[in-house]
Write a protein that holds these residues in place. Structure first.
Motif, PDB file in Angstrom:
ATOM      1  N   UNK A  17      63.391  91.904  39.184  1.00 15.33           N
ATOM      2  CA  UNK A  17      62.720  92.493  40.350  1.00 15.33           C
ATOM      3  C   UNK A  17      61.985  93.760  39.940  1.00 15.33           C
ATOM      4  N   UNK A  18      62.649  94.598  39.168  1.00 13.73           N
ATOM      5  CA  UNK A  18      62.028  95.844  38.701  1.00 13.73           C
ATOM      6  C   UNK A  18      60.771  95.553  37.887  1.00 13.73           C
ATOM      7  N   UNK A  19      60.854  94.616  36.968  1.00 13.21           N
ATOM      8  CA  UNK A  19      59.699  94.275  36.133  1.00 13.21           C
ATOM      9  C   UNK A  19      58.544  93.742  36.983  1.00 13.21           C
ATOM     10  N   UNK A  20      58.853  92.894  37.941  1.00 10.83           N
ATOM     11  CA  UNK A  20      57.817  92.304  38.794  1.00 10.83           C
ATOM     12  C   UNK A  20      57.122  93.343  39.667  1.00 10.83           C
ATOM     13  N   UNK A  21      57.868  94.370  40.077  1.00 10.59           N
ATOM     14  CA  UNK A  21      57.316  95.383  40.979  1.00 10.59           C
ATOM     15  C   UNK A  21      56.810  96.623  40.257  1.00 10.59           C
ATOM     16  N   UNK A  22      57.040  96.692  38.951  1.00 14.39           N
ATOM     17  CA  UNK A  22      56.568  97.844  38.184  1.00 14.39           C
ATOM     18  C   UNK A  22      57.369  99.108  38.430  1.00 14.39           C
ATOM     19  N   UNK A  23      58.659  98.933  38.686  1.00 13.71           N
ATOM     20  CA  UNK A  23      59.553 100.085  38.866  1.00 13.71           C
ATOM     21  C   UNK A  23      60.710  99.944  37.887  1.00 13.71           C
ATOM     22  N   UNK A  24      61.534 100.947  37.800  1.00  8.92           N
ATOM     23  CA  UNK A  24      62.674 100.889  36.882  1.00  8.92           C
ATOM     24  C   UNK A  24      63.832 100.116  37.532  1.00  8.92           C
ATOM     25  N   UNK A  25      64.695  99.526  36.700  1.00  3.43           N
ATOM     26  CA  UNK A  25      65.888  98.884  37.249  1.00  3.43           C
ATOM     27  C   UNK A  25      66.750  99.870  38.046  1.00  3.43           C
ATOM     28  N   UNK A  26      66.737 101.131  37.636  1.00  2.00           N
ATOM     29  CA  UNK A  26      67.493 102.150  38.366  1.00  2.00           C
ATOM     30  C   UNK A  26      66.959 102.314  39.788  1.00  2.00           C
ATOM     31  N   UNK A  27      65.645 102.214  39.949  1.00  4.56           N
ATOM     32  CA  UNK A  27      65.058 102.323  41.288  1.00  4.56           C
ATOM     33  C   UNK A  27      65.548 101.177  42.175  1.00  4.56           C
ATOM     34  N   UNK A  28      65.557  99.964  41.627  1.00  8.48           N
ATOM     35  CA  UNK A  28      66.024  98.811  42.395  1.00  8.48           C
ATOM     36  C   UNK A  28      67.500  98.983  42.738  1.00  8.48           C
ATOM     37  N   UNK A  29      68.281  99.452  41.781  1.00  5.60           N
ATOM     38  CA  UNK A  29      69.707  99.705  42.042  1.00  5.60           C
ATOM     39  C   UNK A  29      69.890 100.720  43.164  1.00  5.60           C
ATOM     40  N   UNK A  30      69.047 101.744  43.180  1.00  6.02           N
ATOM     41  CA  UNK A  30      69.119 102.744  44.254  1.00  6.02           C
ATOM     42  C   UNK A  30      68.782 102.123  45.611  1.00  6.02           C
ATOM     43  N   UNK A  31      67.813 101.218  45.646  1.00  4.50           N
ATOM     44  CA  UNK A  31      67.478 100.537  46.900  1.00  4.50           C
ATOM     45  C   UNK A  31      68.689  99.768  47.408  1.00  4.50           C
ATOM     46  N   UNK A  32      69.352  99.083  46.486  1.00  2.00           N
ATOM     47  CA  UNK A  32      70.514  98.287  46.878  1.00  2.00           C
ATOM     48  C   UNK A  32      71.644  99.174  47.387  1.00  2.00           C
ATOM     49  N   UNK A  84      58.879 100.727  51.862  1.00  2.00           N
ATOM     50  CA  UNK A  84      57.856  99.923  52.513  1.00  2.00           C
ATOM     51  C   UNK A  84      56.666  99.649  51.602  1.00  2.00           C
ATOM     52  N   UNK A  85      56.339 100.574  50.733  1.00  2.00           N
ATOM     53  CA  UNK A  85      55.177 100.376  49.857  1.00  2.00           C
ATOM     54  C   UNK A  85      55.338  99.171  48.933  1.00  2.00           C
ATOM     55  N   UNK A  86      56.540  98.665  48.772  1.00  2.00           N
ATOM     56  CA  UNK A  86      56.774  97.516  47.896  1.00  2.00           C
ATOM     57  C   UNK A  86      56.809  96.189  48.648  1.00  2.00           C
ATOM     58  N   UNK A  87      56.747  96.202  49.954  1.00  2.00           N
ATOM     59  CA  UNK A  87      56.879  94.974  50.747  1.00  2.00           C
ATOM     60  C   UNK A  87      55.794  93.955  50.411  1.00  2.00           C
ATOM     61  N   UNK A  88      54.543  94.394  50.343  1.00  2.00           N
ATOM     62  CA  UNK A  88      53.449  93.463  50.053  1.00  2.00           C
ATOM     63  C   UNK A  88      53.619  92.848  48.665  1.00  2.00           C
ATOM     64  N   UNK A  89      53.979  93.656  47.698  1.00  2.00           N
ATOM     65  CA  UNK A  89      54.161  93.156  46.328  1.00  2.00           C
ATOM     66  C   UNK A  89      55.331  92.175  46.264  1.00  2.00           C
ATOM     67  N   UNK A  90      56.399  92.433  46.985  1.00  2.00           N
ATOM     68  CA  UNK A  90      57.546  91.517  47.010  1.00  2.00           C
ATOM     69  C   UNK A  90      57.119  90.154  47.532  1.00  2.00           C
ATOM     70  N   UNK A  91      56.371  90.136  48.625  1.00  2.00           N
ATOM     71  CA  UNK A  91      55.909  88.871  49.194  1.00  2.00           C
ATOM     72  C   UNK A  91      54.963  88.169  48.226  1.00  2.00           C
ATOM     73  N   UNK A  92      54.092  88.918  47.580  1.00  2.00           N
ATOM     74  CA  UNK A  92      53.154  88.352  46.620  1.00  2.00           C
ATOM     75  C   UNK A  92      53.877  87.735  45.420  1.00  2.00           C
ATOM     76  N   UNK A  93      54.838  88.456  44.874  1.00  2.00           N
ATOM     77  CA  UNK A  93      55.618  87.947  43.738  1.00  2.00           C
ATOM     78  C   UNK A  93      56.394  86.702  44.154  1.00  2.00           C
ATOM     79  N   UNK A  94      56.953  86.727  45.326  1.00  2.00           N
ATOM     80  CA  UNK A  94      57.715  85.574  45.815  1.00  2.00           C
ATOM     81  C   UNK A  94      56.817  84.341  45.941  1.00  2.00           C
TER      82      UNK A  94
END
Length: 79
Positions: free
Chosen positions: A36-51, A58-68
């Protein structure tokens, strides 16, 4: 359908029966924290913090849908 506050997405709709999924379920659908981090261009730590917080910025919502869509995974704003 998105549920959000000013800056964070709390849930994304992942299926046609309109059942809302948590950020953890979104990350699992995208292949886990590292992918997920690689696909969104963020660090794995950032994704862990989201969890940990239970929200995705919100700024990642469009990219998440696009990657999906690219991965033919059922994640959308609204089905």
């Amino acid at each position: 359908m998105l549920r959000y506050n000013k800056r964070c997405v709390t849930y994304l709709n992942l299926n046609k029966d309109m059942k809302m999924k948590t950020p953890q379920e979104v990350v699992i659908k995208l292949g886990g924290t590292v992918q997920t981090a690689a696909a969104l261009g963020v660090s794995p730590q950032a994704v862990s913090n989201w969890l940990r917080r239970g929200t995705i910025p919100l700024i990642h919502a469009h990219r998440i849908v696009s990657v999906a869509r690219d991965r033919q995974t059922d994640i959308s704003y609204q089905d």
